[in-house]
Design a protein around this motif. Structure first.
Motif, short mmCIF file in Angstrom:
data_model
loop_
_atom_site.label_atom_id
_atom_site.label_comp_id
_atom_site.label_asym_id
_atom_site.label_seq_id
_atom_site.Cartn_x
_atom_site.Cartn_y
_atom_site.Cartn_z
N ARG A 1 2.95 -1.07 4.21
CA ARG A 1 2.56 0.31 3.85
C ARG A 1 3.83 1.16 3.73
N LEU B 1 -7.73 0.46 7.59
CA LEU B 1 -8.88 0.10 6.75
C LEU B 1 -8.75 0.62 5.32
N ARG B 2 -7.56 1.11 4.96
CA ARG B 2 -7.37 1.66 3.61
C ARG B 2 -7.73 0.67 2.52
N ASP B 3 -7.38 -0.58 2.73
CA ASP B 3 -7.60 -1.58 1.68
C ASP B 3 -9.07 -2.00 1.61
N HIS B 4 -9.81 -1.80 2.71
CA HIS B 4 -11.16 -2.34 2.80
C HIS B 4 -12.23 -1.30 2.53
N ILE C 1 0.29 -6.88 4.84
CA ILE C 1 0.47 -5.74 3.96
C ILE C 1 1.69 -4.94 4.39
N ASP D 1 0.85 -1.19 0.00
CA ASP D 1 0.00 0.00 0.00
C ASP D 1 0.88 1.24 0.00
N ALA E 1 -8.13 -7.01 8.07
CA ALA E 1 -7.68 -5.65 8.35
C ALA E 1 -6.83 -5.68 9.61
N GLY E 2 -5.93 -4.74 9.73
CA GLY E 2 -5.11 -4.65 10.93
C GLY E 2 -5.98 -4.42 12.17
#
Lengths: 349, 349, 349, 349
Positions: free
Chosen positions: C297, D49-52, C295, C277, C345-346
């Motif tokens: 970032r 939550l950037r990816d979601h 992921i 990302d 998600a994290g």
């Protein structure tokens, strides 16, 4: 100047003794032993002490060197002081044992809880349980001190004012205690790893912790009758600190006691105690308020104005719960002002 | 006995001043002010200090009361000392300012970085940048001290031996710094919440932190030429501590310097400094080794034996990075032994 | 359905594999081995998995059982996969090794850094370095994968866009990296105890970390020339997370590149990558934003608009830095959608 | 597909709803409101939550947009759902309220504890207390759900098997509970700062916490008589997790119950519950075993084989104690499999 030895100085109570004694004006560490790390500079193991002990080395335990000290602290696992104390005492050296070796008056009970024979039952009659708030006069004359455990220190200081005055039911007491991870010592165990203890809370040794008989012994002595307690320790993600939450019931005939009277009872009991702080009614003491300090802070609550009292007590397990209390005992034994070297304020934040 | 005032005592540098001064034998806090909490007992806000300041109250700032002190510490946000220092100085009171108000010699640069006009440019000529390892003699005579920032203290102490001797390239220096959360102060900000900072690491203010010009000013003075540095601070999940990792390059003509010569350079530079500890070559100082202590520990590395040196420096941002350094300055100003009240060993563990 | 074996499942990469695979729709763990804990239920060691693996037991490693799997993960210390991989490969079982055994292409260099002979140099020609963003096509055909190390994953993903385009100087790169404690594994070491790592920060293995040659190998391949880097890892008081701060210099002829062009370079390079990302220009990624997530970032900074770029990259060392990346490789090898089972998600906060 | 709205999405229960719903196959967040941050991308506030949710923005609350949803979650401070629920219900939209607004059946008691008039007493008759293990059938038909509080969830699940069977004394129950800091929410308060909560433990709101009447109501319903409890919450230095330690006494006539019978009672009571895990007798559940997971783990102890039972229960306060339980309720209301989207294993370590 009191010349000191420390046996087993590589653990957390050992380094804490060194930290406290570094600024003690009337005592000096002459020798510190470690079987595993003999030859190593203290300053290399504990860089925090580089400025204070630039030359002190861990050495192999040597009977003559230790016997040449005025006082020897044992900061060792249980069993070690059993083996070494008698010779030191014979040589005229005082012994302050931070381990559990001499805390229980009954050698058989000790054996049951520690799973091995008691190694020095003949010394028990002269051993003094070193809780200054209870046994100051005996400590003054003592040659062998058993420094109380961390949980027992907090629990006893929280409850003895009530038990001594026979105000509470002596059965069914609940001690829900929370301890930082340093209570588990500095040994390499998976259960004490950062990744196993951080960001988590758990109970452990429910009803089976070795501090149980020590707590019962102390409370029963204060009450002058057998006390029944349920003790549940919890592992908490912090380095230092014990928070004891005690749940006790006023005896039926004592329920007319007012909150003011209860508060006054504690304030009076501890008014001349340099290492106990009774906080205002309904305070919530934080463990960080005693971080690094040799003090026990206590506060009282009576939720819903019922017969149930909640007593909160906090200590630093490594200070008032171990090394600080050991130094406090030393001060008393040598006629020094009791708080000498123990006046640090807690490190907050 | 030095009579002291503290302006703005409710933040972390304020409580840390109180903690350190509680055991200072030659100084006494007479007044501590707080606009927001005037009337409150210090002991109620900071129970860790109950035993040491049982009666001290925060009061509204009052010019006459402060002017009656021998020295006033400002533990305030920037701008406050600008407004109040001149009157105190006129009254003969010394001022030790822990904020950024007098750190930059150039009022215009201050305005650029702080986004507001400088409130007291006329005082700048007499302001002394209070880094004792660099300006001890000026501090001795000073009436207005600007206590260095936390990052600048660590970075300057790590690099000035090299810059003073002109051994390293003055451009392209990299300062990768890590700070505990107390550096963000005690104000209620979402970004400083436990749940926002625990178990996480991040950079912030990359190239834009207000300590940048202060660092550049100090390093350039040491080098006697303009220094170019990239400074990247990181927020680290711990309360106290700064870890500075500095990357510098030996000048081409200095690459024959041996590791021993480099180590000796640092040891010689700091041999008489009570608050700087040069550790053995290739040590890795831990911030916990200085927790609560007024000391900067430094270690040198030269990975792959190239021209690149890695200098590591750790301080407690609240002590050598703020309140401890402030007390160190006070000691120098009043002719006291420089470490008076500052001899605590770090709290480890 | 892919039938899986895990060798050495009691460490943190082992339990993380189990956690990720528990919700993987196309794969199933058939066997998990442990010499030290064979016979123990996974659910007893890791209660977090009680609901997902109620019956799975650790077993003694058995060649036939493992060979019956479609793929075997090695979550072992280095050396183990050397010994066991050849037989599994001969049996037609694919191997994904999370240890360092097959990461370096040069067996001699491996020996130098790991201090022992390479145990399976004959397998090196077929080993594929499993960084999908670089070697996706080779991974698809591979039978033996070396999963990249945690630091190397973060550093390579942060720098390869710049190196592939030959925009930066290939010497003098600085990688200042910060890792959570889980990177040290689950073995009982004093240095990994809560009380030794909490509330502290330190550098370690400065210039000597075993990930150094792996990083150099990967960056040099991207640059198609030898890259020189200084890599300084730091231990950070958090369980999971790596924060890499990279300092690189644009080549003189590339300094006219605008910030927008640099940002676009990264966005383009990773636009089809499901596990990278690129955040907006001048973002400061937090490690908690990837906690538990597969992921990486990345964000770019150019402080003072000079030729120096700061690239920030965060991963969860146990996911994109180990077990998640291992599953990502498995997905590619078996023709599954690459993010299958990896879409968490994290966990924030 | 269930179309969802979230009112008040910037707090920790809001972001946790988003995290859980991101992988829910049968539900989709259509709108999320925030007065303070309207216009901001969810991905900018919560990079995890950037990816979601690349495009979802916080918007001003708008009645029509919310009413167009099938269900609206309230993740707001108390009072907000009072004001908005009636209109949504009239429009046919189901409401699942994570706040305390509809948890107490008695509006007057609500007013006493929350210090303000109840804003929607007319809705109380249709409000269902959303503890699926007690009220699954009512939830199925409900249009307005009050999601239980975090402490009440843990305490009730730990005690209802005993109370339903009338095995324990209903007076004198003690609930010593420990919570992570996220329970205090994401608002900027000094008391929730990292530096105020890390490395410390304290009790708070002793006997006065707003969850007290909710716990009493739930336990009394299970017992079918008035239950008396002392509830002492403690703030613990961790982000997530509640550990409830319950002390109860078997009725005199029940003391012949064996440990096996007690264990079986719990296993039977919860055998079909997907979100309750009864651990083996004398287990010590860790909060980290449920980190991020929608499950309550329970274990039983009977120290000293007396009449006193210790029940331990752990949950993640943001999941089974809030957002996960809210989604569980939604699943039931819409006839979905109850654990849909809730099958994550705890993140350990």
């Amino acid at each position: 100047m009191v010349n000191l030895g420390i046996v087993g100085g590589t653990g957390y109570t050992g380094v804490e003794l060194l930290r406290l004694l570094a600024s003690h004006p009337e005592a000096k560490v002459k020798v510190i032993t470690s079987r595993s790390d003999s030859g190593m500079l203290v300053a290399d193991m504990y860089p925090s002490l580089r400025d204070h002990y630039p030359d002190l080395c861990f050495t192999e335990p040597d009977a003559a060197t230790l016997a040449a000290c005025d006082l020897v602290f044992f900061a060792t696992p249980h069993g070690v002081a059993h083996a070494l104390a008698a010779d030191l005492l014979s040589a005229g050296t005082r012994v302050v044992d931070l381990s559990a070796d001499f805390r229980l008056r009954d050698a058989d009970e000790w054996s049951r809880w520690y799973g091995q024979p008691h190694g020095a039952p003949e010394l028990l009659p002269q051993a003094v349980y070193g809780l200054p708030e209870v046994a100051r006069e005996e400590i003054r004359e003592a040659r062998l001190i058993a420094v109380p455990g961390c949980y027992p220190t907090a629990v006893q200081l929280a409850l003895i004012p009530l038990l001594e005055k026979k105000l509470i039911t002596t059965q069914g007491i609940i001690a829900d205690c929370k301890s930082g991870v340093s209570g588990a010592g500095r040994s390499a165990k998976v259960g004490s790893l950062y990744c196993e203890t951080s960001e988590s809370m758990k109970a452990y040794s429910v009803g089976k912790h070795r501090h149980h008989p020590e707590i019962t012994q102390g409370l029963s002595q204060a009450a002058q009758e057998a006390v029944g307690i349920t003790f549940v320790p919890h592992l908490t993600p912090m380095i230092r600190g014990i928070h004891a939450t005690l749940y006790v019931r006023l005896k039926p005939e004592q329920q007319q006691l007012t909150n003011e009277e209860l508060q006054e009872l504690f304030e009076t009991r501890y008014q001349n105690e340099p290492c106990v702080d009774v906080m205002p009614w309904e305070s919530c003491p934080e463990t960080r308020s005693v971080k690094g300090a040799n003090i026990c802070r206590i506060a009282l609550h009576r939720p819903h104005d019922s017969d149930l009292l909640v007593v909160l007590a906090v200590i630093d397990n490594l200070v008032k719960g171990a090394s600080g209390q050991a130094v406090q005992n030393m001060n008393i034994m040598f006629g020094l002002e009791e708080s000498t070297g123990l006046k640090f304020a807690g490190l907050l934040p």
